[in-house]
Design a protein around this motif. Structure first.
Motif, mmCIF file in Angstrom:
data_model
loop_
_atom_site.group_PDB
_atom_site.id
_atom_site.type_symbol
_atom_site.label_atom_id
_atom_site.label_comp_id
_atom_site.label_asym_id
_atom_site.label_seq_id
_atom_site.Cartn_x
_atom_site.Cartn_y
_atom_site.Cartn_z
ATOM 1 N N ALA A 240 1.070 -1.423 -0.497
ATOM 2 C CA ALA A 240 -0.115 0.312 0.339
ATOM 3 C C ALA A 240 1.138 1.568 -0.401
ATOM 4 C CB ALA A 240 -1.277 0.167 1.028
ATOM 5 N N ALA A 241 2.241 0.931 0.597
ATOM 6 C CA ALA A 241 2.765 2.430 0.485
ATOM 7 C C ALA A 241 3.653 2.967 -0.686
ATOM 8 C CB ALA A 241 4.081 2.134 1.949
ATOM 9 N N LEU A 242 3.924 1.161 -1.306
ATOM 10 C CA LEU A 242 4.563 1.301 -2.993
ATOM 11 C C LEU A 242 2.960 2.496 -3.739
ATOM 12 C CD1 LEU A 242 5.925 -1.895 -3.856
ATOM 13 C CD2 LEU A 242 6.811 -0.204 -2.940
ATOM 14 N N ARG A 243 2.029 2.035 -3.212
ATOM 15 C CA ARG A 243 0.531 3.124 -4.291
ATOM 16 C C ARG A 243 0.538 4.469 -3.922
ATOM 17 N NH1 ARG A 243 -3.949 0.896 -6.502
ATOM 18 N NH2 ARG A 243 -3.646 2.721 -7.640
ATOM 19 N N LEU A 244 0.876 4.772 -2.733
ATOM 20 C CA LEU A 244 1.432 6.544 -2.146
ATOM 21 C C LEU A 244 2.156 6.750 -3.560
ATOM 22 C CD1 LEU A 244 1.465 6.150 1.507
ATOM 23 C CD2 LEU A 244 -0.363 7.365 -0.059
ATOM 24 N N VAL A 245 3.085 6.176 -4.071
ATOM 25 C CA VAL A 245 4.750 6.565 -4.401
ATOM 26 C C VAL A 245 4.500 6.972 -6.098
ATOM 27 C CG1 VAL A 245 6.354 6.577 -2.849
ATOM 28 C CG2 VAL A 245 6.328 4.406 -4.359
ATOM 29 N N GLY A 246 3.326 6.907 -6.547
ATOM 30 C CA GLY A 246 3.079 6.691 -7.862
ATOM 31 C C GLY A 246 2.475 4.158 -8.272
ATOM 32 N N ALA A 247 3.169 3.654 -7.730
ATOM 33 C CA ALA A 247 2.735 2.136 -8.527
ATOM 34 C C ALA A 247 1.327 2.382 -8.622
ATOM 35 C CB ALA A 247 3.615 1.245 -7.326
ATOM 36 N N ASP A 248 0.720 1.419 -9.918
ATOM 37 C CA ASP A 248 -0.033 1.392 -9.694
ATOM 38 C C ASP A 248 -0.810 -0.374 -9.666
ATOM 39 O OD1 ASP A 248 0.547 -0.676 -12.020
ATOM 40 O OD2 ASP A 248 0.129 0.633 -13.282
ATOM 41 N N GLY A 249 -1.912 -0.526 -9.170
ATOM 42 C CA GLY A 249 -2.076 -2.039 -9.004
ATOM 43 C C GLY A 249 -1.597 -2.933 -9.409
ATOM 44 N N ARG A 250 -1.582 -2.952 -10.685
ATOM 45 C CA ARG A 250 -0.735 -4.745 -11.252
ATOM 46 C C ARG A 250 0.492 -4.509 -11.110
ATOM 47 N NH1 ARG A 250 -3.220 -4.168 -18.042
ATOM 48 N NH2 ARG A 250 -5.481 -4.719 -17.170
ATOM 49 N N MET A 251 1.277 -2.897 -11.041
ATOM 50 C CA MET A 251 2.591 -2.826 -10.959
ATOM 51 C C MET A 251 2.792 -3.184 -9.309
ATOM 52 S SD MET A 251 5.066 0.108 -10.266
ATOM 53 C CE MET A 251 7.177 0.346 -9.943
ATOM 54 N N THR A 252 2.363 -3.307 -8.343
ATOM 55 C CA THR A 252 2.247 -3.407 -7.018
ATOM 56 C C THR A 252 2.035 -5.172 -7.045
ATOM 57 O OG1 THR A 252 -0.124 -3.090 -6.834
ATOM 58 C CG2 THR A 252 1.565 -1.749 -5.836
ATOM 59 N N ARG A 253 1.272 -5.840 -7.996
ATOM 60 C CA ARG A 253 0.625 -7.407 -7.718
ATOM 61 C C ARG A 253 2.101 -7.900 -8.402
ATOM 62 N NH1 ARG A 253 -3.948 -5.022 -7.990
ATOM 63 N NH2 ARG A 253 -5.565 -6.023 -7.060
ATOM 64 N N ARG A 254 3.151 -7.520 -9.496
ATOM 65 C CA ARG A 254 4.130 -7.580 -10.244
ATOM 66 C C ARG A 254 4.843 -8.045 -9.009
ATOM 67 N NH1 ARG A 254 2.176 -5.222 -14.646
ATOM 68 N NH2 ARG A 254 2.980 -3.935 -14.270
ATOM 69 N N ILE A 255 5.398 -6.757 -8.305
ATOM 70 C CA ILE A 255 6.031 -6.373 -7.085
ATOM 71 C C ILE A 255 5.849 -7.710 -6.163
ATOM 72 C CG2 ILE A 255 7.636 -5.680 -4.773
ATOM 73 C CD1 ILE A 255 6.142 -2.859 -7.215
ATOM 74 N N ALA A 256 4.973 -7.962 -5.886
ATOM 75 C CA ALA A 256 4.401 -8.840 -4.133
ATOM 76 C C ALA A 256 4.840 -10.562 -5.124
ATOM 77 C CB ALA A 256 3.161 -8.590 -4.314
ATOM 78 N N ALA A 257 4.394 -10.567 -6.492
ATOM 79 C CA ALA A 257 4.962 -11.816 -7.263
ATOM 80 C C ALA A 257 6.772 -12.085 -6.653
ATOM 81 C CB ALA A 257 4.623 -11.631 -8.585
ATOM 82 N N GLY A 258 7.158 -10.699 -6.943
ATOM 83 C CA GLY A 258 8.901 -10.659 -6.972
ATOM 84 C C GLY A 258 9.464 -11.166 -5.567
ATOM 85 N N GLU A 259 8.554 -10.746 -4.207
ATOM 86 C CA GLU A 259 8.944 -11.475 -3.196
ATOM 87 C C GLU A 259 9.064 -13.041 -3.325
ATOM 88 O OE1 GLU A 259 7.755 -8.710 0.576
ATOM 89 O OE2 GLU A 259 7.066 -7.200 -1.060
ATOM 90 N N ALA A 260 7.657 -13.498 -3.777
ATOM 91 C CA ALA A 260 7.506 -14.626 -3.705
ATOM 92 C C ALA A 260 8.559 -15.549 -4.647
ATOM 93 C CB ALA A 260 5.806 -14.983 -4.084
ATOM 94 N N LEU A 261 8.688 -14.923 -6.122
ATOM 95 C CA LEU A 261 9.786 -15.886 -6.316
ATOM 96 C C LEU A 261 11.197 -15.804 -5.728
ATOM 97 C CD1 LEU A 261 10.842 -16.224 -9.572
ATOM 98 C CD2 LEU A 261 11.227 -14.495 -9.732
ATOM 99 N N ALA A 262 11.061 -14.380 -4.632
ATOM 100 C CA ALA A 262 12.716 -14.244 -4.004
ATOM 101 C C ALA A 262 12.757 -15.587 -2.863
ATOM 102 C CB ALA A 262 12.708 -13.777 -3.663
ATOM 103 N N GLY A 263 11.608 -15.743 -2.643
ATOM 104 C CA GLY A 263 11.257 -16.824 -1.212
ATOM 105 C C GLY A 263 11.454 -17.889 -2.741
ATOM 106 N N SER A 264 10.717 -18.505 -3.089
ATOM 107 C CA SER A 264 10.935 -19.806 -3.571
ATOM 108 C C SER A 264 12.595 -20.216 -4.369
ATOM 109 C CB SER A 264 9.683 -19.504 -5.175
ATOM 110 O OG SER A 264 10.117 -18.937 -5.706
#
Length: 781
Positions: A240-264
């Protein structure tokens, strides 16, 4: 959306996972541990073909008795390159002991794999496991059975597993006892190539294998999918903090997927480490009689590469799928509001689709060709995935109607009402495992009768059968066995063949020698005393009564042995009484002449082979091993068989053993993954628990609330698993055309195992729970 943008967003998520401070590292580590456990088990599964192939290769490389049986080697002539080998396999404490006696014909005789040279007469080379057993107090009786000096150990190439009990002993005089079955002459070790090819497995057995693989692997996939969603609520608040600095909804989902990718990806590394650790541990354990060397556990490169690609890709897809209904806005995450009710219709499509795939094969049995493996796999997968889809809806529907109760109950129910999906995900793996186990148990129980047959042996009359290629008197054999501790009764008999001429007889019959008590166990006799002779014919026997004439001379081993010394004449003495064959005879097909010992002279002993039937005293725990010791002392080549009322087909038994081994590994994974999930859930609630304690809530109340939060989803999950498992089991039984019988004991036991695992995990999670329930947990950085 360009691939470059996807890559940049995923890379940003990876950086957040590893540079996001302590919070990011904890979440990445928990995800990696959860994924790593699943990856380790997948790597182990991918090594199964290698394990089986390596064990088979080792077994083939040391094969000798197969050569003895082979028609081209039964006439092998002695030379300086030949070896006489005798099979002396035995059992000790219900464990198999592989034994061979070796007698070389010359200095260039073949050496078995794992040995540097042949043992001298009176010496033996043993496996490391057997060496340890012989040195221990538990091996006392086995030391008496193997009167050889230990001269070395068998190296790994000569063994199929580190826990195998095996020995090679040096002997002499074996050439005189070659019989083409248990004793023979060979020129090399290693099985003879069979160009005919092996027989195809029965379609029902192939079905069993397919279902076993799917049932064992599905919980692993579910746990990996659950692990990549650890810390989802805190992650979404950070997004949600990323949305404050201009990220859109799709971008935040891809960033979340990147975090999951790192963990996997980190989970792949953890999984490799866990696998290497488990690989070394595997060499020290034995599960259901199966042991493997660490060198066996080499995963297939293609399957390992597939795992390395599929796991991270699945992590990205699962994360994107999980966030499809979550609205991440600059001022927060619209997940804390009351979520819309879950829809049921599409969740029902999964199990219905599975049933639709399996339905065309109902009634096919094993008579109409193989089952379609793709339809079987797809149908079982959809039914089990249906458990994971239905469970969140079931939990939500149940807790929505709950309310009043104790404080702990209300805390638990309210938490479940707000996050029923999280609670359901935690127990999804257990529910899938239990559903699959119930279906498998039903299938195994249902088809067991097809692969189990009665042996016709009455274990109340005898427990052990001993075959003695022994040239002594049968009475002496019975007396020696009768004096053995733990023996209640002995029925000793000898058998041979007689004819009316020394060679090429026109009339032939069998001879059974034993005392009156033993002969009565073989046939129905009139009055009997030592010295009597009886004749028992059958509808196919026209010769026995003609031979059983008083004063007639018959010959033992007529034309069956070229040695004239064994073609021993015997004159039928006195009156020959009539006897009747006995349907429940201890020895199958007893007919011909039945003779008591004193009616024969000692000269005929070399033409007889002995057998003894022993009834044991159940109060003596090591009675069977003592009998085996006595039999080995009488003749090292004596073979002892344990009587069983039924026996199973070897392929069916092997599949069932594989299921038990795999289920044990999956059970360990279930426990470990559940514990990680529980700890992650507690970490998410750390501040909430601390706040409740700070306001005066009793720790006992909070502990009970955490217990209820686990118990309610588990109870619902096990109930759903039972329904799906029973449904799948019924369909599989109808596919195999066997009567549908619900093994309720198996259903309850599988459900109990699943509940037991959860109870153990809950107990292990109590210490960290108590540490989290402190007011200082409200501190933040």
């Amino acid at each position: 959306m360009s691939a470059g943008q996807w890559a940049r967003d995923l890379a940003m998520g990876v950086r957040f996972a590893f540079t996001g401070g302590r919070e990011g590292w904890v979440r990445a580590t928990l995800t990696a541990v959860g994924v790593g456990l699943g990856v380790a088990l997948l790597l182990l599964t991918s090594a199964i073909p290698t394990i089986q192939a390596t064990r088979d290769d080792r077994e083939d490389a040391r094969d000798d008795i197969g050569l003895v049986f082979h028609e081209e080697t039964t006439k092998t002539k002695p030379s300086d390159k030949t070896l006489v080998v005798a099979n002396t396999d035995t059992d000790y404490d219900d464990k198999e002991v592989r034994g061979r006696l070796l007698d070389p014909d010359g200095p260039r005789a073949p050496v078995p794999p794992g040995l540097k040279k042949l043992p001298a007469t009176g010496e033996m080379v043993v496996s490391p496991a057997l060496a340890d057993l012989l040195k221990s107090d538990d091996g006392k009786l086995l030391r008496e059975r193997l009167p050889y000096r230990v001269a070395g150990t068998i190296a790994e190439p000569g063994l199929v597993g580190p826990a195998e009990l095996s020995y090679y002993a040096g002997a002499d005089g074996l050439a005189e006892r070659i019989n083409g079955s248990s004793v023979g002459r060979i020129e090399h070790f290693g099985s003879v190539t069979d160009q005919s090819g092996g027989e195809e497995l029965d379609p029902v057995l192939l079905l069993l294998i397919l279902v076993v693989l799917v049932v064992l692997l599905m919980p692993v996939a579910v746990f990996i999918a659950t692990a990549v969603r650890f810390g989802g609520e805190r992650r979404d608040r950070r997004l949600a903090a990323l949305r404050l600095v201009g990220a859109d909804g799709r971008m935040t989902r891809r960033i979340a997927a990147g975090e999951a990718l790192a963990g996997s990806v980190l989970g792949l590394l953890f999984g490799a480490v866990f696998f290497l650790i488990g690989r070394e541990i595997a060499g020290t354990v034995e599960v259901f009689g199966i042991s493997v060397f660490p060198s066996y556990l080499n995963p297939s490169p293609a399957l390992a590469a597939l795992i390395a690609v599929v796991v991270p890709a699945s992590a990205v897809l699962v994360t994107l799928f999980a966030l499809r209904g979550v609205v991440i806005e600059p001022l927060g995450v619209v997940r804390t509001a009351k979520p819309p009710r879950r829809r049921l219709w599409w969740r029902l499509l999964l199990p219905l689709g599975g049933l639709a795939l399996l339905y065309p094969m109902i009634g096919q049995g094993s008579e109409n060709g193989n089952f379609n493996e793709y339809m079987v796999t797809g149908g079982v997968v959809l039914l089990l995935v249906g458990v994971t889809a239905l469970l969140p809806w079931v939990v939500e529907a149940f807790v929505a109607r709950m309310g009043s109760g104790s404080v702990s109950w209300q805390l638990a129910v309210r938490r479940l009402q707000l996050s029923s999906g999280t609670a359901a995900r935690m127990v999804n793996g257990v529910a899938v495992a239990v559903a699959g186990a119930i279906a498998l148990q039903m299938l195994f129980v249902g088809v067991e009768g097809e692969y189990t047959k009665a042996t016709g042996k009455d274990t109340t009359r005898a427990n052990l059968e001993i075959n003695l290629p022994y040239d002594g008197q049968v009475t002496a054999v019975g007396e020696k066995l009768g004096r053995t501790k733990g023996v209640q009764d002995v029925m000793a008999v000898s058998t041979g063949y007689v004819g009316d001429k020394r060679s090429d007889p026109d009339l032939a019959s069998t001879v059974t020698v034993g005392d009156c008590a033993a002969l009565r166990e073989m046939a129905k006799l009139p009055s009997c005393r030592d010295g009597d002779v009886f004749v028992a014919g059958n509808e196919d026997d026209q010769d026995s009564e003609k031979l059983a004439q008083r004063g007639r001379t018959v010959y033992f081993d007529p034309s069956y042995d070229s040695d004239p010394a064994k073609q021993i004449p015997w004159t039928v003495p006195g009156e020959v009484k009539k006897a009747q064959t006995r349907a429940d005879s201890l020895r199958p097909s007893v007919w011909g002449l039945l003779v008591t010992p004193s009616a024969l002279s000692d000269k005929v002993a070399p033409a007889l082979e002995g057998a003894a039937y022993v009834r044991l005293d159940p109060s003596v725990p090591d009675a069977s091993d003592r009998v085996r010791n006595t039999a080995a002392a009488i003749d090292p080549l004596a073979t002892v068989y344990k009587w069983k009322s039924t026996e199973q087909a070897s392929e069916y038994a092997a599949i069932r053993t594989g299921l038990f081994v795999g289920a044990t590994c999956v059970l360990v994974l279930i426990g470990a993954s559940l514990l990680v999930s529980q700890l992650e859930q507690l970490r998410e609630r750390k501040k909430l628990l601390s706040a409740l304690v700070a306001f005066g809530t009793r720790r006992r109340t909070l502990s009970l609330s955490v217990l209820w939060q686990t118990a309610i989803p588990i109870a619902l999950g096990l109930l759903l698993a039972s329904v799906v498992g029973l449904t799948l089991g019924v369909v599989l039984l109808k596919m195999t055309s066997v009567p549908v019988v619900v093994a309720w004991s198996s259903v309850l036991s599988m459900t109990g195992v699943g509940a037991g695992v959860v109870v153990v995990v809950t107990l292990f999670s109590l210490p960290p729970l108590l540490r989290l329930m402190r007011p200082d947990g409200l501190r933040t950085e």
